[in-house]
Motif scaffolding. Structure first.
Motif, short mmCIF file in Angstrom:
data_model
loop_
_atom_site.label_atom_id
_atom_site.label_comp_id
_atom_site.label_asym_id
_atom_site.label_seq_id
_atom_site.Cartn_x
_atom_site.Cartn_y
_atom_site.Cartn_z
N SER A 141 53.74 39.41 60.21
CA SER A 141 53.92 39.30 61.67
C SER A 141 53.69 40.68 62.28
O SER A 141 53.62 41.70 61.58
N GLY A 142 53.62 40.70 63.62
CA GLY A 142 53.41 41.96 64.31
C GLY A 142 54.47 43.00 63.97
O GLY A 142 54.17 44.16 63.72
N GLY A 143 55.73 42.57 63.94
CA GLY A 143 56.82 43.50 63.65
C GLY A 143 56.73 44.04 62.23
O GLY A 143 56.97 45.22 61.99
N GLU A 144 56.40 43.16 61.30
CA GLU A 144 56.29 43.60 59.90
C GLU A 144 55.14 44.59 59.73
O GLU A 144 55.24 45.54 58.97
N ARG A 145 54.07 44.36 60.48
CA ARG A 145 52.95 45.32 60.43
C ARG A 145 53.37 46.70 60.93
O ARG A 145 52.98 47.72 60.38
N GLN A 146 54.14 46.70 62.01
CA GLN A 146 54.61 47.98 62.54
C GLN A 146 55.46 48.70 61.50
O GLN A 146 55.33 49.90 61.29
N MET A 147 56.34 47.93 60.85
CA MET A 147 57.22 48.54 59.83
C MET A 147 56.36 49.08 58.69
O MET A 147 56.61 50.17 58.18
N LEU A 148 55.35 48.31 58.29
CA LEU A 148 54.51 48.75 57.17
C LEU A 148 53.70 49.99 57.55
O LEU A 148 53.53 50.90 56.74
N GLY A 149 53.23 50.03 58.80
CA GLY A 149 52.49 51.21 59.26
C GLY A 149 53.37 52.45 59.19
O GLY A 149 52.94 53.52 58.74
N ILE A 150 54.62 52.31 59.63
CA ILE A 150 55.55 53.45 59.57
C ILE A 150 55.84 53.78 58.10
O ILE A 150 55.86 54.95 57.69
N GLY A 151 56.03 52.73 57.28
CA GLY A 151 56.30 52.94 55.85
C GLY A 151 55.18 53.72 55.16
O GLY A 151 55.43 54.64 54.39
N ARG A 152 53.95 53.36 55.48
CA ARG A 152 52.81 54.06 54.88
C ARG A 152 52.82 55.54 55.26
O ARG A 152 52.52 56.41 54.45
N ALA A 153 53.16 55.81 56.51
CA ALA A 153 53.23 57.21 56.95
C ALA A 153 54.34 57.96 56.21
O ALA A 153 54.17 59.12 55.80
N LEU A 154 55.47 57.29 55.99
CA LEU A 154 56.60 57.96 55.31
C LEU A 154 56.27 58.31 53.87
O LEU A 154 56.83 59.25 53.30
N ARG A 155 55.35 57.56 53.25
CA ARG A 155 54.94 57.85 51.87
C ARG A 155 54.20 59.19 51.80
O ARG A 155 54.00 59.73 50.72
N LEU A 156 53.74 59.71 52.95
CA LEU A 156 52.97 60.95 52.96
C LEU A 156 53.83 62.15 53.38
O LEU A 156 53.30 63.17 53.82
N ALA A 157 55.12 62.01 53.22
CA ALA A 157 56.05 63.13 53.44
C ALA A 157 55.88 63.81 54.80
O ALA A 157 55.63 65.01 54.88
N PRO A 158 55.98 63.04 55.88
CA PRO A 158 55.79 63.65 57.20
C PRO A 158 56.90 64.63 57.56
O PRO A 158 58.04 64.49 57.11
N ARG A 159 56.53 65.61 58.39
CA ARG A 159 57.54 66.45 59.03
C ARG A 159 57.73 65.92 60.46
O ARG A 159 58.82 65.95 60.99
N ALA A 160 56.63 65.48 61.05
CA ALA A 160 56.70 64.87 62.38
C ALA A 160 55.88 63.59 62.40
O ALA A 160 54.79 63.54 61.84
N LEU A 161 56.44 62.58 63.05
CA LEU A 161 55.74 61.30 63.21
C LEU A 161 55.37 61.11 64.67
O LEU A 161 56.19 61.38 65.56
N LEU A 162 54.16 60.66 64.91
CA LEU A 162 53.72 60.30 66.25
C LEU A 162 53.55 58.79 66.25
O LEU A 162 52.65 58.27 65.58
N LEU A 163 54.43 58.09 66.93
CA LEU A 163 54.41 56.62 66.88
C LEU A 163 53.90 56.08 68.21
O LEU A 163 54.51 56.31 69.26
N ASP A 164 52.77 55.37 68.16
CA ASP A 164 52.20 54.84 69.38
C ASP A 164 52.61 53.37 69.56
O ASP A 164 52.10 52.49 68.88
N GLU A 165 53.56 53.16 70.44
CA GLU A 165 54.06 51.82 70.80
C GLU A 165 54.41 50.94 69.60
O GLU A 165 53.81 49.87 69.43
#
Ligand code: ATP
Length: 240
Positions: A141-165
């Motif tokens: 679903s749309g919400g699960e995709r958003q969570m997965l997109g954020i999850g994928r970014a977290l796997r790359l050890a971010p210091r700062a996240l830019l989340l677009d909507e």
């Protein structure tokens, strides 16, 4: 304490049109700033420019510093390696791969004391993804995709996240779930620039708010100040 992300004199033009002009923006360690404003206000232009995205061939002037290092001249993938991760509206996931496979790719040794989230940590943050671990990206679903997109970014050890909507197109209950998870990232010391049209929900989880209009910051303040600001209340919060 000095800011983690510092943006100075940022100007973005598409063709001859000045779409964004931001004098100064500082994002502290563990801070969440909500970037709000109407359609076409320049929110995506801001995060794309900070991430070094060249979609739409913008002409970008100004400086972006991360942890005291000037990264203005670096292409997006090098900024990612420095720990600056853009999650565009839930699109950077693989539809033909399962949730688990989407999360498989991490960064081995990001250095500087940074640590990528483990897949289990991401499942703890988003239990829904754990339930869906065997499903394909295209089945989410749309919400699960958003969570997965954020999850994928977290796997790359971010210091700062830019989340677009991250809440775009989600039912109100899911908006709260996704934004609450974003708020939880603060506990891990992560800094977030959160673009949101959903001002009412965003204001509950951010530390500070920037209101953009026609490419300029027209209001800036703490979440509490902005909640009580008549201009924000009238335009975005509805009659209270
Ligand atoms: P929305 O919520 O509708 O996405 P936004 O606040 O993110 O709005 P932007 O998409 O950043 O706004 O757009 C800011 C301005 O820049 C708008 O006037 C828009 O038309 C213009 N713009 C954005 N992308 C491009 C492009 N690739 N080419 C030309 N103009 C663009």
């Amino acid at each position: 304490m000095s800011a983690l992300l510092e943006v100075r004199d940022l100007k973005v033009r598409y063709g001859g049109n000045l779409a964004l002009s931001v004098g100064a923006l500082s994002l502290g360690h563990g801070e969440i700033i909500g970037v709000v404003g109407g359609n076409g206000a320049g929110k995506s232009t801001l995060v794309n420019a900070v991430a070094g995205w060249s979609r739409g061939a913008p002409r970008v002037e100004g400086s972006v510093q991360l942890g005291g290092r000037d990264i203005s001249a670096l292409p997006t993938h090098r900024r990612v390696r420095e720990g600056l991760l853009l999650v565009p509206e839930g699109k950077l996931i693989f539809g033909t791969m399962t949730v688990e496979e989407n999360l498989a790719e991490g960064i081995d040794d990001p250095g500087e004391g940074r640590k990528p989230y483990s897949v289990e940590e991401i499942y703890a943050l988003f239990p829904r993804l754990a339930e869906r671990r065997g499903h394909l990206g295209s089945q989410l679903s749309g919400g699960e995709r958003q969570m997965l997109g954020i999850g994928r970014a977290l796997r790359l050890a971010p210091r700062a996240l830019l989340l677009d909507e991250p809440s775009i197109g989600l039912a109100p209950k899911l908006v709260r779930t996704v934004l609450q998870s974003v708020s939880d990232l603060r506990a891990h010391g992560l800094s977030v620039l959160l673009v949101e049209q959903n001002v009412k929900a965003a204001i509950e989880v951010v530390d500070r708010v920037l209101l953009l209009e026609r490419g300029q910051v027209v209001l800036e303040g703490t979440a509490a100040e902005m909640r009580n600001n008549p201009r924000i209340a009238e335009a975005y919060l509805g009659a209270q």
